[in-house]
Design a protein around this motif. Structure first.
Motif, PDB file in Angstrom:
ATOM      1  N   SER A  50       0.858  -1.185   0.000  1.00 29.42           N
ATOM      2  CA  SER A  50       0.000   0.000   0.000  1.00 29.42           C
ATOM      3  C   SER A  50       0.893   1.234   0.000  1.00 29.42           C
ATOM      4  CB  SER A  50      -0.898   0.012   1.242  1.00 29.42           C
ATOM      5  OG  SER A  50      -1.783   1.117   1.183  1.00 29.42           O
ATOM      6  N   GLY A  51       0.501   2.224  -0.766  1.00 27.71           N
ATOM      7  CA  GLY A  51       1.175   3.518  -0.790  1.00 27.71           C
ATOM      8  C   GLY A  51       0.168   4.558  -0.335  1.00 27.71           C
ATOM      9  N   GLU A  52       0.536   5.351   0.698  1.00 24.22           N
ATOM     10  CA  GLU A  52      -0.461   6.256   1.270  1.00 24.22           C
ATOM     11  C   GLU A  52       0.172   7.350   2.114  1.00 24.22           C
ATOM     12  OE1 GLU A  52      -2.530   3.165   3.342  1.00 24.22           O
ATOM     13  OE2 GLU A  52      -0.596   2.558   4.090  1.00 24.22           O
ATOM     14  N   LEU A  53      -0.672   8.312   2.469  1.00 27.31           N
ATOM     15  CA  LEU A  53      -0.294   9.321   3.449  1.00 27.31           C
ATOM     16  C   LEU A  53      -0.322   8.672   4.821  1.00 27.31           C
ATOM     17  CD1 LEU A  53      -2.515  12.377   2.429  1.00 27.31           C
ATOM     18  CD2 LEU A  53      -0.095  12.036   1.963  1.00 27.31           C
ATOM     19  N   VAL A  54       0.516   9.197   5.723  1.00 25.42           N
ATOM     20  CA  VAL A  54       0.552   8.662   7.076  1.00 25.42           C
ATOM     21  C   VAL A  54       0.434   9.806   8.074  1.00 25.42           C
ATOM     22  CG1 VAL A  54       1.954   7.422   8.769  1.00 25.42           C
ATOM     23  CG2 VAL A  54       1.933   6.671   6.410  1.00 25.42           C
ATOM     24  N   PRO A  55      -0.529   9.731   8.986  1.00 20.99           N
ATOM     25  CA  PRO A  55      -0.646  10.760  10.012  1.00 20.99           C
ATOM     26  C   PRO A  55       0.665  10.897  10.786  1.00 20.99           C
ATOM     27  CG  PRO A  55      -2.539   9.286  10.074  1.00 20.99           C
ATOM     28  CD  PRO A  55      -1.543   8.679   9.126  1.00 20.99           C
ATOM     29  N   GLY A  56       1.064  12.130  11.000  1.00 20.54           N
ATOM     30  CA  GLY A  56       2.322  12.394  11.696  1.00 20.54           C
ATOM     31  C   GLY A  56       3.491  12.579  10.743  1.00 20.54           C
ATOM     32  N   TYR A  57       3.294  12.199   9.492  1.00 16.29           N
ATOM     33  CA  TYR A  57       4.310  12.365   8.443  1.00 16.29           C
ATOM     34  C   TYR A  57       3.651  13.062   7.251  1.00 16.29           C
ATOM     35  CZ  TYR A  57       7.113   9.134  11.148  1.00 16.29           C
ATOM     36  OH  TYR A  57       7.831   8.542  12.164  1.00 16.29           O
ATOM     37  N   ASP A  58       2.707  13.926   7.531  1.00 16.30           N
ATOM     38  CA  ASP A  58       1.897  14.507   6.476  1.00 16.30           C
ATOM     39  C   ASP A  58       2.456  15.830   5.970  1.00 16.30           C
ATOM     40  OD1 ASP A  58       1.178  15.392   9.009  1.00 16.30           O
ATOM     41  OD2 ASP A  58      -0.868  14.659   8.851  1.00 16.30           O
ATOM     42  N   VAL A  59       3.669  15.728   5.470  1.00 15.56           N
ATOM     43  CA  VAL A  59       4.314  16.821   4.756  1.00 15.56           C
ATOM     44  C   VAL A  59       3.942  16.646   3.282  1.00 15.56           C
ATOM     45  CG1 VAL A  59       6.559  17.785   4.074  1.00 15.56           C
ATOM     46  CG2 VAL A  59       6.227  16.916   6.408  1.00 15.56           C
ATOM     47  N   PRO A  60       3.563  17.695   2.584  1.00 14.87           N
ATOM     48  CA  PRO A  60       3.231  17.531   1.171  1.00 14.87           C
ATOM     49  C   PRO A  60       4.376  16.857   0.400  1.00 14.87           C
ATOM     50  CG  PRO A  60       2.568  19.696   1.938  1.00 14.87           C
ATOM     51  CD  PRO A  60       3.374  19.071   3.055  1.00 14.87           C
ATOM     52  N   GLY A  61       4.031  15.783  -0.302  1.00  8.71           N
ATOM     53  CA  GLY A  61       5.017  15.036  -1.073  1.00  8.71           C
ATOM     54  C   GLY A  61       5.629  13.869  -0.316  1.00  8.71           C
ATOM     55  N   TRP A  62       5.157  13.601   0.896  1.00 11.36           N
ATOM     56  CA  TRP A  62       5.657  12.461   1.678  1.00 11.36           C
ATOM     57  C   TRP A  62       4.597  11.367   1.694  1.00 11.36           C
ATOM     58  CZ3 TRP A  62       8.794  13.660   6.689  1.00 11.36           C
ATOM     59  CH2 TRP A  62       9.810  14.575   6.399  1.00 11.36           C
ATOM     60  N   PHE A  63       5.017  10.151   1.388  1.00 11.35           N
ATOM     61  CA  PHE A  63       4.138   8.989   1.361  1.00 11.35           C
ATOM     62  C   PHE A  63       4.882   7.804   1.967  1.00 11.35           C
ATOM     63  CE2 PHE A  63       2.699  11.835  -1.886  1.00 11.35           C
ATOM     64  CZ  PHE A  63       1.322  11.782  -1.794  1.00 11.35           C
ATOM     65  N   VAL A  64       4.125   6.812   2.377  1.00  5.44           N
ATOM     66  CA  VAL A  64       4.719   5.583   2.892  1.00  5.44           C
ATOM     67  C   VAL A  64       4.324   4.440   1.971  1.00  5.44           C
ATOM     68  CG1 VAL A  64       4.591   3.888   4.767  1.00  5.44           C
ATOM     69  CG2 VAL A  64       4.951   6.282   5.296  1.00  5.44           C
ATOM     70  N   LEU A  65       5.300   3.612   1.664  1.00  2.66           N
ATOM     71  CA  LEU A  65       5.088   2.352   0.957  1.00  2.66           C
ATOM     72  C   LEU A  65       5.274   1.275   2.008  1.00  2.66           C
ATOM     73  CD1 LEU A  65       4.782   0.646  -1.632  1.00  2.66           C
ATOM     74  CD2 LEU A  65       7.277   0.818  -1.891  1.00  2.66           C
TER      75      LEU A  65
END
Length: 155
Positions: free
Chosen positions: A31-46
């Protein structure tokens, strides 16, 4: 997703409940998605969709598909943001569930916030609304780029 492959106390496993609007893509393994606490524009988690610790915890299918998923998500984030650099970082100390943080670095990021120091932007540039506004563009780019892969992965 088999619920028994998740850990109730794992932050990354909890992302299985993410709002659809935060998700760039999901397949049976990743899954690739936004993560609460790391919600800087252009940051995603795989992240792996099942609980797997460290890269050594990946099964053969996850290991075989990780590179392509990382490549396609980095390409989509880079295209949607226009960033001159996009980093892939793997730590796993705070959240022992295999995941990679994908961080776009724009031209305005000063030298003392580049490379590993980009993580300082986690609080300095947090903007959940702006981060969420990027999801549709990244999703669209990801779908096009992943579909155009020379050897697409099975769904």
């Amino acid at each position: 997703m088999n619920p028994s492959s998740l850990h109730a106390d794992c932050f990354m496993c909890g992302l299985e409940q993410s709002e659809e609007t935060a998700v760039v893509f999901q397949d049976p393994l990743w899954s690739g998605e936004l993560v609460p606490g790391y919600d800087v524009p252009g940051w995603f988690v795989l992240r792996t969709r099942r609980h797997a610790e460290r890269i050594t915890g990946l099964d053969d299918a996850e290991l075989a598909s990780f590179g392509r998923r990382a490549r396609d998500l980095v390409a989509a984030v880079t295209e949607a943001t226009g960033a001159p650099a996009t980093y892939v970082m793997v730590f796993g100390e705070n959240h022992p569930h295999f995941h990679a943080l994908i961080t776009a670095r724009d031209e305005q990021v000063p030298a003392d916030r580049r490379s590993g120091d980009i993580l300082r932007l986690r609080t300095e540039r947090a903007d959940p609304e702006a981060a969420a506004r990027l999801v549709p563009a990244v999703r669209s780019a990801y779908e096009r780029l992943a579909a155009g892969a020379a050897h697409p992965l099975p769904a």
